[in-house]
Motif scaffolding. Structure first.
Motif, mmCIF file in Angstrom:
data_model
loop_
_atom_site.group_PDB
_atom_site.id
_atom_site.type_symbol
_atom_site.label_atom_id
_atom_site.label_comp_id
_atom_site.label_asym_id
_atom_site.label_seq_id
_atom_site.Cartn_x
_atom_site.Cartn_y
_atom_site.Cartn_z
ATOM 1 N N GLY A 1 2.143 3.351 -13.663
ATOM 2 C CA GLY A 1 2.330 4.492 -14.546
ATOM 3 C C GLY A 1 1.002 5.005 -15.076
ATOM 4 N N GLU A 2 1.077 5.631 -16.240
ATOM 5 C CA GLU A 2 -0.108 6.285 -16.811
ATOM 6 C C GLU A 2 -0.824 5.376 -17.821
ATOM 7 O OE1 GLU A 2 0.759 10.264 -18.117
ATOM 8 O OE2 GLU A 2 -0.776 10.180 -19.660
ATOM 9 N N ALA A 3 -0.271 5.268 -18.982
ATOM 10 C CA ALA A 3 -0.892 4.493 -20.055
ATOM 11 C C ALA A 3 0.175 4.161 -21.084
ATOM 12 C CB ALA A 3 -2.013 5.307 -20.720
ATOM 13 N N PRO A 4 -0.048 3.113 -21.873
ATOM 14 C CA PRO A 4 0.941 2.792 -22.904
ATOM 15 C C PRO A 4 1.105 3.939 -23.894
ATOM 16 C CG PRO A 4 -0.723 1.044 -22.687
ATOM 17 C CD PRO A 4 -1.197 2.192 -21.867
ATOM 18 N N GLY A 5 2.311 4.106 -24.397
ATOM 19 C CA GLY A 5 2.569 5.036 -25.495
ATOM 20 C C GLY A 5 2.716 4.230 -26.789
ATOM 21 N N TRP B 1 5.312 2.807 -28.429
ATOM 22 C CA TRP B 1 6.096 1.565 -28.454
ATOM 23 C C TRP B 1 5.476 0.482 -27.572
ATOM 24 C CZ3 TRP B 1 8.870 0.534 -32.315
ATOM 25 C CH2 TRP B 1 9.513 1.549 -33.012
ATOM 26 N N GLU B 2 4.876 0.915 -26.473
ATOM 27 C CA GLU B 2 4.235 -0.057 -25.577
ATOM 28 C C GLU B 2 3.051 -0.705 -26.294
ATOM 29 O OE1 GLU B 2 4.975 3.138 -24.651
ATOM 30 O OE2 GLU B 2 6.729 2.650 -23.404
ATOM 31 N N ASP B 3 2.299 0.119 -27.026
ATOM 32 C CA ASP B 3 1.143 -0.364 -27.792
ATOM 33 C C ASP B 3 1.592 -1.361 -28.867
ATOM 34 O OD1 ASP B 3 -1.719 0.049 -28.883
ATOM 35 O OD2 ASP B 3 -0.487 0.637 -30.592
ATOM 36 N N GLU C 1 4.216 -4.308 -23.971
ATOM 37 C CA GLU C 1 5.036 -4.252 -22.740
ATOM 38 C C GLU C 1 5.045 -2.834 -22.208
ATOM 39 O OE1 GLU C 1 7.544 -6.137 -20.918
ATOM 40 O OE2 GLU C 1 6.361 -7.798 -21.690
ATOM 41 N N PRO C 2 4.962 -2.640 -20.888
ATOM 42 C CA PRO C 2 4.991 -1.270 -20.381
ATOM 43 C C PRO C 2 6.410 -0.680 -20.374
ATOM 44 C CG PRO C 2 4.834 -2.788 -18.540
ATOM 45 C CD PRO C 2 4.789 -3.622 -19.808
ATOM 46 N N PHE C 3 6.483 0.621 -20.513
ATOM 47 C CA PHE C 3 7.733 1.365 -20.373
ATOM 48 C C PHE C 3 8.876 0.763 -21.202
ATOM 49 C CE2 PHE C 3 5.494 2.999 -16.615
ATOM 50 C CZ PHE C 3 5.769 4.350 -16.739
ATOM 51 N N CYS D 1 2.930 -1.765 -13.957
ATOM 52 C CA CYS D 1 1.657 -1.734 -14.689
ATOM 53 C C CYS D 1 1.244 -0.270 -14.871
ATOM 54 C CB CYS D 1 0.582 -2.550 -13.980
ATOM 55 S SG CYS D 1 0.269 -2.074 -12.291
ATOM 56 N N ASN D 2 0.145 -0.077 -15.555
ATOM 57 C CA ASN D 2 -0.326 1.268 -15.851
ATOM 58 C C ASN D 2 -1.764 1.457 -15.385
ATOM 59 O OD1 ASN D 2 1.821 2.698 -17.275
ATOM 60 N ND2 ASN D 2 1.571 1.155 -18.887
ATOM 61 N N THR D 3 -2.146 2.720 -15.241
ATOM 62 C CA THR D 3 -3.536 3.053 -14.910
ATOM 63 C C THR D 3 -4.462 2.594 -16.031
ATOM 64 O OG1 THR D 3 -2.642 4.999 -13.795
ATOM 65 C CG2 THR D 3 -5.029 4.952 -14.179
ATOM 66 N N PHE E 1 7.986 11.464 -9.845
ATOM 67 C CA PHE E 1 7.874 12.077 -11.169
ATOM 68 C C PHE E 1 7.813 10.995 -12.242
ATOM 69 C CE2 PHE E 1 10.250 15.972 -9.489
ATOM 70 C CZ PHE E 1 9.115 16.761 -9.476
ATOM 71 N N HIS E 2 7.082 11.296 -13.307
ATOM 72 C CA HIS E 2 7.065 10.401 -14.463
ATOM 73 C C HIS E 2 8.366 10.619 -15.242
ATOM 74 C CE1 HIS E 2 5.808 8.457 -18.143
ATOM 75 N NE2 HIS E 2 4.765 7.969 -17.494
ATOM 76 N N PRO E 3 8.995 9.544 -15.729
ATOM 77 C CA PRO E 3 10.255 9.745 -16.475
ATOM 78 C C PRO E 3 10.095 10.647 -17.703
ATOM 79 C CG PRO E 3 9.543 7.426 -16.559
ATOM 80 C CD PRO E 3 8.681 8.121 -15.559
HETATM 81 N N1 URA Z 1 4.332 5.942 -19.937
HETATM 82 C C1 URA Z 1 3.595 5.275 -19.039
HETATM 83 O O1 URA Z 1 3.048 5.860 -18.115
HETATM 84 N N2 URA Z 1 3.504 3.958 -19.169
HETATM 85 C C2 URA Z 1 4.112 3.282 -20.125
HETATM 86 O O2 URA Z 1 3.969 2.068 -20.157
HETATM 87 C C3 URA Z 1 4.874 3.997 -21.057
HETATM 88 C C4 URA Z 1 4.979 5.324 -20.948
#
Ligand code: URA
Length: 201
Positions: free
Chosen positions: A51-55, A57-59, A63-65, A91-93, A166-168
Motif C-alpha cells: 500500500g501507500e503509508a499508514p494513516g 489508525w495504523e499509526d 498495524e497496516p490497513f 506492507c506499505n511503501t 485501486f486503493h480502497p
Molecule cells: N492506506 C495505506 O496505503 N496503508 C495503510 O496501512 C492504511 C491506509
C-alpha cells in the motif's frame, strides 16, 4: 488454504527489520510517528500487497490497513475467499505516517525503501499487488496513473507477477457500483488475482 511455510531464518530477519524500523530515524517521520507499521497479515511466498503509508489508525496501532480502507480491503479479499490471516502479507511503501496523510516525499520513500526491499527480497512473493499510485510509482517506470495500469499484469522482482489495483480509499470516495465504475473494476481485478493465485503451486 494456500499458506506456505516460510523458513525460520526469513521470519527472524523480518523480525529484526521490524525492530529496526520501530526505532528508525532515517527521515523526519521518525519524529512525528506514534508507531511504525512494518507489516501485517501472514508472511508467505505467494501473495503480497503493498500500500501507500499508514494513516491515523495504523499509526496508533502499528498495524497496516486497520481503518475504513482496511475494512474494505478485507471485504475485497473475502469476496474471493482470501484473508490477511491466511493468505496475504501486507506492507506499505512508507512505514511511518506522513503528517495529515500527505503524499510521501521522495526522500521519505528513498529512506524507507530498504525495508520494502528486505520484505520483497526475503519473501519473493509470486504475486505482488501494488495498491494505489504511490506503490505503483515505486515499481513501474514512468508516470502512468493507476486508472491506466490497474488490472494488468507486469513482470515484477524475482520473477513475480505484479498487478496495480485501486486503493480502497479511492473506492470509498467513488462509491458507485455502476458497470465500468471503480468498484466494478476492482471486482474484475480481484477475480483475476484469485484465478492466478489458485493456479500457483
Ligand atoms: N492506506 C495505506 O496505503 N496503508 C495503510 O496501512 C492504511 C491506509
Amino acid at each position: 488454504m494456500a499458506q506456505q511455510i516460510v523458513e525460520k531464518e526469513i521470519l527472524e530477519i523480518l523480525e529484526k527489520n521490524r525492530q529496526k524500523c520501530a526505532v528508525c530515524q532515517k527521515c523526519s517521520l521518525g519524529k512525528s510517528r506514534t508507531k511504525s507499521v512494518f507489516s501485517g497479515g501472514i508472511p508467505n511466498h505467494k501473495l503480497m500487497l503493498i500500500g501507500e503509508a499508514p494513516g491515523y489508525w495504523e499509526d496508533q496501532k502499528g498495524e497496516p490497513f486497520v481503518g475504513k480502507a482496511g475494512i474494505l480491503l478485507d471485504k475485497i479479499f473475502a469476496s474471493v475467499g482470501l484473508s490477511r490471516q491466511n493468505d496475504v502479507y501486507i506492507c506499505n511503501t512508507l512505514k511511518c505516517r506522513p503528517p495529515d496523510n500527505r503524499n510521501p516525499l521522495p526522500e521519505e520513500k528513498a529512506a524507507c525503501r530498504e525495508y520494502l526491499d528486505v520484505q520483497v527480497g526475503l519473501l519473493k512473493p509470486k504475486i505482488i499487488l501494488l495498491c494505489g499510485n504511490i506503490a505503483v510509482q515505486s515499481f513501474l517506470e514512468g508516470s502512468r496513473g493507476i486508472t491506466r495500469v490497474r488490472g494488468q499484469w507486469f513482470d515484477g522482482p524475482y520473477g513475480s507477477k505484479m498487478m496495480p489495483i485501486f486503493h480502497p480509499s479511492y473506492l470509498l470516495r467513488n462509491d458507485t457500483r455502476e458497470k465500468g465504475g471503480p468498484k466494478w473494476l476492482m471486482w474484475q481485478d480481484i477475480q483475476e488475482i484469485k484465478r492466478v493465485y489458485d493456479s500457483l503451486s
